[in-house]
Scaffold this active site. Structure first.
Site, PDB file in Angstrom:
ATOM      1  N   ASP A   4      30.763 -35.023  11.718  1.00 32.38           N
ATOM      2  CA  ASP A   4      31.075 -33.663  12.155  1.00 32.38           C
ATOM      3  C   ASP A   4      30.972 -33.485  13.664  1.00 32.38           C
ATOM      4  O   ASP A   4      30.492 -34.376  14.375  1.00 32.38           O
ATOM      5  CB  ASP A   4      30.155 -32.658  11.436  1.00 32.38           C
ATOM      6  N   ASN A  26      19.072 -26.209   3.989  1.00 33.44           N
ATOM      7  CA  ASN A  26      19.754 -25.478   2.905  1.00 33.44           C
ATOM      8  C   ASN A  26      20.574 -26.420   2.013  1.00 33.44           C
ATOM      9  O   ASN A  26      21.348 -25.969   1.186  1.00 33.44           O
ATOM     10  CB  ASN A  26      20.661 -24.375   3.478  1.00 33.44           C
ATOM     11  N   HIS A  47      22.785 -28.728   3.087  1.00 35.59           N
ATOM     12  CA  HIS A  47      24.108 -29.145   3.582  1.00 35.59           C
ATOM     13  C   HIS A  47      24.137 -30.634   3.920  1.00 35.59           C
ATOM     14  O   HIS A  47      23.126 -31.221   4.288  1.00 35.59           O
ATOM     15  CB  HIS A  47      24.609 -28.277   4.743  1.00 35.59           C
ATOM     16  N   GLU A  93      28.367 -26.529   4.027  1.00 35.75           N
ATOM     17  CA  GLU A  93      27.345 -25.533   3.685  1.00 35.75           C
ATOM     18  C   GLU A  93      27.380 -25.237   2.183  1.00 35.75           C
ATOM     19  O   GLU A  93      28.378 -25.543   1.504  1.00 35.75           O
ATOM     20  CB  GLU A  93      27.615 -24.246   4.477  1.00 35.75           C
TER      21      GLU A  93
HETATM   22  C1  GLP Z   1      23.032 -31.083  11.338  1.00 37.42           C
HETATM   23  C2  GLP Z   1      24.061 -32.134  10.983  1.00 37.42           C
HETATM   24  C3  GLP Z   1      23.748 -32.802   9.666  1.00 37.42           C
HETATM   25  C4  GLP Z   1      22.293 -33.229   9.637  1.00 37.42           C
HETATM   26  C5  GLP Z   1      21.416 -32.037   9.781  1.00 37.42           C
HETATM   27  C6  GLP Z   1      19.936 -32.363   9.713  1.00 37.42           C
HETATM   28  O1  GLP Z   1      23.280 -29.870  10.757  1.00 37.42           O
HETATM   29  N1  GLP Z   1      25.374 -31.597  10.918  1.00 37.42           N
HETATM   30  O2  GLP Z   1      24.606 -33.905   9.490  1.00 37.42           O
HETATM   31  O3  GLP Z   1      22.026 -33.867   8.423  1.00 37.42           O
HETATM   32  O4  GLP Z   1      21.701 -31.454  11.046  1.00 37.42           O
HETATM   33  O5  GLP Z   1      19.457 -32.687  10.975  1.00 37.42           O
HETATM   34  P1  GLP Z   1      18.016 -33.226  11.286  1.00 37.42           P
HETATM   35  O6  GLP Z   1      18.042 -34.679  10.990  1.00 37.42           O
HETATM   36  O7  GLP Z   1      17.841 -32.955  12.757  1.00 37.42           O
HETATM   37  O8  GLP Z   1      17.065 -32.482  10.436  1.00 37.42           O
END
Ligand code: GLP
Length: 251
Positions: free
Chosen positions: A66, A135, A137, A142
């Site tokens: 993404d 949440n 995702h 989402e």
């Molecule tokens: C973002 C990314 C996700 C990732 C999530 C969790 O929203 N788009 O791909 O899994 O963050 O991030 P973290 O590893 O910092 O908790």
């Protein structure tokens, strides 16, 4: 299957070994990559190990999950910048080997269609690395995203913007939209590994464990994949029920 390892360091070692092994088996591996703080120790361990082994990374191809809409590649909070900093530059992976959705394209819809097509044209993903939002995702898919989705534009939820606000000076700077690989793109990977670390992920992991396959918990879809692993550290496993404990693995 849930695997519980002691801490983020052990997870980083485990995944670094796994990635090295995959690339040794297939030097042209098509690798789906994730961002976020969970991935940082994993990429750091992989860079060290790849260097020590003199691993040939010249022929791998990568696709990121993404990117925020409106952030240029050089923006410090863009996922382009994250990947250059944590993996591509230190590992010597060249620009022409990597793909991320462009957050600055004029025609976002076309960018989305082309991104999914590009993954397919590369022969599909061999291995997809995933984090998880609080949440549920995956990528930026989402809750409520159809499981049949391909790469698409997302309106980020308040929950996600709040969580990701910690990387920005203040939450108001977090973009309101992103482009994400769709759930169908992710599920078409031959192998999927989801990683969660830290006690702030304990609640979502317990929910993921309990939830049947449900679009309101996007990550739940991976439990229907033929070849998946969910890897958590002790802190993220805190609220998992007893039967998950049986899947602890030694490292
Ligand atoms: C973002 C990314 C996700 C990732 C999530 C969790 O929203 N788009 O791909 O899994 O963050 O991030 P973290 O590893 O910092 O908790």
């Amino acid at each position: 299957m849930f695997y519980v390892l002691p801490n983020p360091h052990a997870i980083a070692e485990y995944l670094s070994n796994l990635l090295v092994q995959k690339i040794q088996e297939n030097p042209k591996l098509v690798l789906g990559l994730a961002t976020g703080s969970t991935m940082e120790p994993i990429y750091a361990a992989f860079v060290v190990q790849a260097k020590q082994l003199g691993l040939n990374l010249n022929d791998i191809v990568t696709f990121n999950l993404d990117e925020y809409i409106g952030l240029a590649p050089e923006h410090p909070q863009s996922y382009h910048h994250y990947m250059q900093t944590h993996l591509f530059k230190p590992a010597g992976i060249r620009q022409e080997q990597v793909s991320l959705p462009s957050g600055m394209c004029r025609d976002v819809e076309l960018e989305c269609v082309n991104y999914s097509k590009k993954i397919q044209a590369a022969g599909g993903l061999d291995f997809q690395l995933l984090g998880i939002g609080t949440n549920g995702h995956i990528g930026f898919n989402e809750p409520g995203t159809p499981f049949s989705s391909l790469t698409h534009v997302v309106d980020l939820s308040e929950n996600t913007r709040r969580d990701n606000g910690r990387f920005f000076e203040d939450k108001s700077q977090v973009p309101t939209q992103a482009i994400t690989m769709g759930i169908e793109d992710i599920m078409s990977a031959k192998e999927v590994v989801l990683v969660a670390t830290g006690s702030h992920k304990a609640e979502v992991m317990a929910k993921l464990f309990e939830t049947a396959i449900d679009e309101d918990m996007p990550a739940s879809i991976i439990k229907s994949h033929d070849n998946f692993k969910i890897i958590v550290d002790q802190a993220a496993a805190e609220l998992l029920p007893a039967q998950a404990e049986q899947t602890r693995i030694a490292c």
